[in-house]
Design an enzyme around this catalytic site. Structure first.
Site, PDB file in Angstrom:
ATOM      1  N   THR A 143      40.103 -17.976  51.549  1.00  0.00           N
ATOM      2  CA  THR A 143      40.591 -18.982  50.607  1.00  0.00           C
ATOM      3  C   THR A 143      39.463 -19.642  49.827  1.00  0.00           C
ATOM      4  O   THR A 143      39.598 -19.932  48.630  1.00  0.00           O
ATOM      5  CB  THR A 143      41.382 -20.066  51.362  1.00  0.00           C
ATOM      6  OG1 THR A 143      42.462 -19.451  52.066  1.00  0.00           O
ATOM      7  CG2 THR A 143      41.938 -21.113  50.403  1.00  0.00           C
ATOM      8  N   PHE A 414      44.984 -16.968  58.688  1.00  0.00           N
ATOM      9  CA  PHE A 414      43.524 -17.086  58.803  1.00  0.00           C
ATOM     10  C   PHE A 414      42.840 -17.372  57.467  1.00  0.00           C
ATOM     11  O   PHE A 414      41.733 -16.892  57.208  1.00  0.00           O
ATOM     12  CB  PHE A 414      42.936 -15.806  59.433  1.00  0.00           C
ATOM     13  CG  PHE A 414      43.808 -15.239  60.509  1.00  0.00           C
ATOM     14  CD1 PHE A 414      43.943 -15.872  61.719  1.00  0.00           C
ATOM     15  CD2 PHE A 414      44.552 -14.094  60.282  1.00  0.00           C
ATOM     16  CE1 PHE A 414      44.778 -15.381  62.706  1.00  0.00           C
ATOM     17  CE2 PHE A 414      45.399 -13.587  61.254  1.00  0.00           C
ATOM     18  CZ  PHE A 414      45.502 -14.237  62.472  1.00  0.00           C
ATOM     19  N   CYS A 415      43.521 -18.147  56.625  1.00  0.00           N
ATOM     20  CA  CYS A 415      42.960 -18.503  55.310  1.00  0.00           C
ATOM     21  C   CYS A 415      42.608 -17.251  54.505  1.00  0.00           C
ATOM     22  O   CYS A 415      41.605 -17.233  53.797  1.00  0.00           O
ATOM     23  CB  CYS A 415      41.739 -19.404  55.462  1.00  0.00           C
ATOM     24  SG  CYS A 415      42.091 -20.993  56.204  1.00  0.00           S
ATOM     25  N   ASN A 416      43.415 -16.218  54.644  1.00  0.00           N
ATOM     26  CA  ASN A 416      43.191 -14.977  53.895  1.00  0.00           C
ATOM     27  C   ASN A 416      44.556 -14.418  53.488  1.00  0.00           C
ATOM     28  O   ASN A 416      45.055 -13.450  54.062  1.00  0.00           O
ATOM     29  CB  ASN A 416      42.426 -13.966  54.739  1.00  0.00           C
ATOM     30  CG  ASN A 416      41.933 -12.777  53.930  1.00  0.00           C
ATOM     31  OD1 ASN A 416      42.510 -12.414  52.906  1.00  0.00           O
ATOM     32  ND2 ASN A 416      40.868 -12.144  54.384  1.00  0.00           N
TER      33      ASN A 416
END
Length: 840
Positions: A143, A414-416
């Protein structure tokens, strides 16, 4: 070969390669990481663990030496300046480069380093006379990388996401001849290792982009710079900037060392540093400036130029000790890479071969390869578990069960988002629909419309052991595999052959499969699971009578219950329910998850005498006032409950001393301020009608939604029939376990079918109407025996299995009263006035 025979150290040695860092590996782990005894920590990609010797050496250092602000010139400041410079050199040495080639700019972390590049890069907007800049990033990016477009888009820069397939398939054989007329700067960002799947992207892409051989650089003239996001990669892998001369490399040190946190760096290639232009300048960054005129000359030294203000010099000094310990214990990053990859590969091989009794696979693993080589795969394993029908088990359920076993994993996306969408097949439209259904990043809504919203990630660090793998695999087999546990031997042998082939040759892996091929066409798309354990009652049956059998209040949050036979209802719920809480020495709320002995504290409320009595085994009874009319000497405190900031008052030293003596740590008793208002969170209702583990239902506008120190709602209700059903499932193993008290409900009802309450919209007790707000998302706290404080894995295991992964044990209620004058009393008795009526 049976699963338990494969889950042995001998099998592990056959496929793992290097394990440990010498004969004393086990002794070192026991000495340096005593705090993780009994814990299986598998979240190293989020934050790895620090050895205890680092803190000891660091504390000895800063208590023996005087470190001053490095911007001064006195002896203590010079000591700091010289030490920090020494650490800079050590960072560059670690990445196989020199101060002549690269500079170290200390930041608060990788995200701050990325933000620095975004703000300082000389973006050009497109005009008639010049081409505009391109900001390009791999879709498999964190992110914090994608977030750079928030700045570039306002500057007229072209934002271009690039898929891994585009990057690799649209390459040119020859380098492009640079047009000296066009010097438009462009920036391409990609991760050295995906934080989602652990896939390692070729470091050769750096030179390929810089030379304009790879897409998108080959399609646009100008000067291309490369930002290599190395935060995940460098945690377990060596990075040589001699071989990979990226222009900008952001890192976070806690990913490598565990300590210090809040410290990262941007490694900048000196040849590229001059293109970065700052607008803001802080203390220490100027060679000269005027306060009365727009005159500013930046510092000549690259690091000084970009480090606004005073760096976190004590943390940087701590970094020196972290380097010492890492090399002392492991010998270096090459050893760490071999050790952690061996653990990940072994876990992957067994998990991907594990099957239910009917032969269906247990795990859907998200990977591009088969863990053939540490060159292409990091020590990260991402997956979802499936039941024997091929349906995805929600990641939130797996996480809760793992907590029961003291296994720490990471779940979600996972911020992806890019990788999550790609591997899970989530379209842009579905992401938007999930948001409308109430799902946001970081919550526990793991299934929407039968489809997963995220996954489970286990990751290894240099202190991880074979026992960590073994405990995790046994946990999966025990909790999520329909017996008998079987292993796909053909699949396992295929993986072993692939391992042998990769070790015999430095060539590319001989076998490459996709996720779909792993399951040989046997997998099915997850569909919405039907709710089990109850039947929908006919609408004409709503007049049947049910009984309210028990009323409990919990005066002190997470402490014992106080049963009452009639009790007043106030604007916050049952009067004095969760009105107090215990906090530790730092003011953080204590719960039974952290301190199980809280359940042994049995508070009693005596309204007439205005006393809250505190009782516990081996302790004298003390009291504190229910209402304190003398506010002149009360101390106001600020605490957090379920993410909300609450205002409280301290209940005095006597209660604090009593709690500290009983719990064996500094504690204080605090009470919510009478004039403080905290509102129930109005969460959106899922238009899909899914029972999620949050407040998914809307509230009636006339309802009072003010809360005490409860987590989510004013009242908790439980159905005795539902509990008895779960009790029967457990009876063969836990005949004498009483579980109803573990759910810590306010209202206990009887006379209904198990889980019939799932479809209620409201219920009426006497003349008071309670609206159903949703299901209570319950964690492993139900595994604590409320009579002894001991922990068990039941009843959550049986409940989870029965509810198909939807761990919602109680209904959340809030009060709806047309005209509430004073208090409403809810009475429990045997006559018809006590009957409970429900509507569907």
């Amino acid at each position: 070969m049976a699963f338990h025979q494969l889950c042995t150290f001998e099998t592990f040695q056959q496929v793992s390669g290097r394990y440990g860092y010498g004969e004393n590996f086990r002794d070192v782990i026991e000495q340096e990481f005593t705090r993780i005894k009994g814990i299986t920590y598998l979240d190293h990609a989020a934050a790895t663990l620090y050895p205890e010797s680092v803190l000891k050496d660091y504390c000895r250092d800063i208590t023996s030496n005087l470190y001053g602000n490095p911007h001064s010139h006195n002896p203590s400041s010079r000591l700091t300046h010289d030490t920090v410079d020494r650490v800079r050199y050590r960072v560059l040495q670690h990445f196989n480069t020199t101060p002549e080639e690269y500079s170290v700019i200390f930041t608060s972390g990788c995200t701050a380093a990325l933000k620095l590049v975004a703000e300082s890069f000389p973006w050009r907007s497109h005009t008639e006379s010049q081409a505009g800049s391109h900001f390009c990033y791999l879709t498999d990016s964190h992110t914090s990388v994608v977030g750079m477009r928030g700045l570039t888009s306002s500057r007229g820069v072209v934002t271009q996401p690039v898929s891994p397939q585009e990057l690799e398939n649209r390459a040119k054989d020859e380098a492009q001849v640079e047009d000296v007329i066009c010097q438009t700067p462009h920036l391409f960002c990609y991760p050295a290792q995906s934080n989602f799947s652990g896939r390692k992207y070729p470091l050769s892409h750096v030179k390929g982009i810089q030379a304009r051989r790879l897409y998108p650089a080959c399609a646009h003239q100008g000067r291309w710079f490369v930002l290599l996001d190395a935060a995940c990669y460098v945690s377990c892998s060596p990075l040589s900037l001699q071989d990979c001369p990226a222009d900008f490399i952001p890192i976070s040190f806690y990913k490598i060392f565990g300590f210090p946190t809040g410290l990262g760096a941007l490694l900048v290639r000196n040849d590229a540093a001059d293109i970065l232009k700052k607008t803001y300048f802080g203390g220490g960054t100027a060679a000269a400036y005027l306060s009365g005129e727009d005159y500013y000359v930046q510092a000549a030294n690259i690091s000084d130029r970009f480090e606004d203000g005073t760096v976190s010099f004590l943390d940087i000094i701590g970094l020196n000790h972290a380097f010492e310990a890492l090399y002392r214990i492991t010998g270096g990053m090459h050893n760490i890479q071999q050790h952690t990859f061996g653990l990940a590969r072994y876990t992957y091989m067994l998990l991907s071969s594990l099957c239910h009794g009917n032969g269906r696979p247990v795990a859907h693993i998200y990977t591009e390869g088969q863990f053939d080589s540490p060159i292409t795969q990091g020590a990260v394993l991402n997956f979802n578990l499936m039941d024997s029908n091929g349906q995805i088990i929600g990641y939130s359920q797996v996480d809760r069960m793992a907590n029961l076993y003291n296994i720490h994993v990471r779940t979600g996306c996972f911020c992806n988002t890019g990788a999550c969408q790609s591997f899970l097949g989530i379209t842009n439209q579905r992401v938007k629909r999930n948001l409308q259904a109430g799902h946001v990043c970081g919550d526990n809504i793991d299934i929407v419309d039968g489809q997963p919203t995220g996954s489970i990630r286990v990751s290894f660090g240099y202190m991880s052991t074979f026992e960590d793998c073994q405990k995790f695999l046994n946990f999966v087999a025990e909790c999520f595999v329909e017996k008998p546990v079987t292993v796909d031997q053909e699949r396992l042998q295929e993986l072993k052959r692939a391992v042998a082939a990769s070790e015999d040759s430095n060539k590319s892996p001989s076998i490459k499969i996709t996720n779909g091929e792993v399951y040989k066409g046997d997998e099915k798309k997850p569909t919405e699971a039907s709710l089990k354990g109850f039947q929908l009652r006919d609408s004409n049956s709503h007049g049947e009578a049910y009984t309210l059998t028990n009323i409990y209040i919990y005066p002190i949050k997470s402490c014992g219950a106080y049963e009452v036979h009639d009790w007043p209802v106030g604007p916050l719920g049952l009067l004095y329910d969760r009105g107090w809480m215990v906090v530790n020495g730092n003011g953080v709320c204590l719960s039974q998850k952290r301190e199980p002995r809280l359940c042994l504290i049995r508070p009693q409320v005596h309204i007439r005498s205005n006393k809250l009595l505190l009782q516990a085994p081996g302790m004298d009874t003390i009291s504190v006032p229910l209402e304190n009319n003398n506010h002149s000497h009360t101390r106001v405190c600020h605490s957090k409950v379920c993410g909300d900031r609450v205002e409280t008052v301290d209940c005095g030293d006597e209660a604090a001393s009593w709690l500290s003596d009983f719990l064996g740590q500094p504690c204080r008793l605090i009470k919510q301020r009478p004039d403080f208002t905290r509102e129930m969170k109005k969460r959106p209702k899922s238009k899909h009608g899914l029972y999620q583990e949050i407040l998914t239902y809307t509230f009636a506008s006339a309802t009072s939604t003010s809360l005490s120190l409860v987590n989510e709602a004013q009242y908790l209700m439980i159905n005795r029939a539902s509990v008895e059903l779960i009790q029967n499932l457990m009876s063969s193993r836990f005949e004498h376990m009483s579980v109803i008290s573990r759910f810590r409900a306010n209202l206990v009802i009887a006379g209904v079918e198990p889980f019939e309450e799932d479809n209620w919209s409201h219920l009426i007790i006497g003349s008071t109407q309670f609206m159903v707000a949703g299901h209570c998302g319950r964690c492993h706290m139900v595994g604590i025996d409320q009579d002894t404080g001991s922990k068990t894995k039941e009843p959550l295991m049986s409940l989870s299995a029965y509810r198909s992964g939807k761990v919602s044990q109680k209904q959340l209620l809030h009060l709806h009263v047309d005209a509430l004058c004073g208090c409403v009393f809810v009475c429990v008795c045997g006559n018809s006035d006590s009957l409970l009526f429900c509507d569907f």
